[in-house]
Design a protein around this motif. Structure first.
Motif, PDB file in Angstrom:
ATOM      1  N   UNK A  23     -22.835   0.040   3.086  1.00  0.00           N
ATOM      2  CA  UNK A  23     -23.369   1.384   2.934  1.00  0.00           C
ATOM      3  C   UNK A  23     -24.842   1.340   3.311  1.00  0.00           C
ATOM      4  N   UNK A  24     -25.180   1.997   4.404  1.00  0.00           N
ATOM      5  CA  UNK A  24     -26.545   1.959   4.942  1.00  0.00           C
ATOM      6  C   UNK A  24     -27.375   3.193   4.574  1.00  0.00           C
ATOM      7  N   UNK A  25     -26.899   3.999   3.650  1.00  0.00           N
ATOM      8  CA  UNK A  25     -27.607   5.235   3.313  1.00  0.00           C
ATOM      9  C   UNK A  25     -29.016   4.936   2.805  1.00  0.00           C
ATOM     10  N   UNK A  26     -29.135   3.976   1.913  1.00  0.00           N
ATOM     11  CA  UNK A  26     -30.438   3.643   1.336  1.00  0.00           C
ATOM     12  C   UNK A  26     -31.331   3.008   2.398  1.00  0.00           C
ATOM     13  N   UNK A  27     -30.811   1.981   3.093  1.00  0.00           N
ATOM     14  CA  UNK A  27     -31.628   1.258   4.078  1.00  0.00           C
ATOM     15  C   UNK A  27     -32.080   2.175   5.205  1.00  0.00           C
TER      16      UNK A  27
END
Length: 173
Positions: free
Chosen positions: A79-83
């Motif tokens: 899950x790349x939402x934060x990065x």
């Protein structure tokens, strides 16, 4: 030292690619054996009684042993939402922190797997199946897989520290 690590990493990548190729070949073999077994049974000339359990074992081996290759390819669930919403430096820092967490967790799993493998070997435990592969062999695959994953997470940590690298997800193959 850098050259030694680069050489190790290149060989490690080739090793894991070879494992992934072996797993793909084994899946292909079982894909051919299933209809062959079906044909033998329909012709009433016997069958491959070991096939279901053999496929079960090889899928277990394949999933665990090829996990490192999947991680190397960036084809794992991520899950790349934060990065993607962080500044580049913060994203790189978080990437490295998560690689260390992954390495620690995999090292713990490898340790627990090694303990279970050793216990199973000493006790001589066998599964309650027709195809009786000793439990210690199955558990050793689990242990080896987590050692390989620990190494890959540490290599990812090293790569992430070079030139502000942030790993990107890929589509896999």
């Amino acid at each position: 030292m850098t050259d030694l690590l680069n050489t190790f990493e290149a060989k490690f990548i080739r090793f894991n690619t070879a494992i992934a190729i072996g797993v793909a070949i084994s899946i292909g073999i079982f894909t051919l054996l299933v209809p062959f077994d079906f044909m033998l049974r329909k012709l009433r000339v016997g069958g491959l009684e070991w096939l279901n359990e053999g496929a079960e074992y090889f899928l277990f081996f394949g999933i665990f042993l090829s996990a490192t290759w999947v991680l190397q390819q960036g084809a794992h669930v991520r899950v790349d939402i934060v990065i993607s919403n962080l500044p580049v430096r913060a994203a790189a820092w978080l990437e490295r922190a998560m690689d260390l967490v992954g390495a620690v967790l995999c090292a713990i799993m490898a340790y627990l797997g090694a303990r279970s493998t050793f216990s199973s070997y000493l006790l001589g435990t066998l599964p309650d199946k027709d195809l009786r592969i000793p439990n210690w062999i199955i558990l050793s695959v689990f242990c080896i897989a987590f050692v390989l994953l620990t190494i890959e997470f540490l290599l990812r940590y090293r790569r992430a520290g070079q030139h502000g690298y942030v790993a990107e997800a890929s589509a896999g193959f």
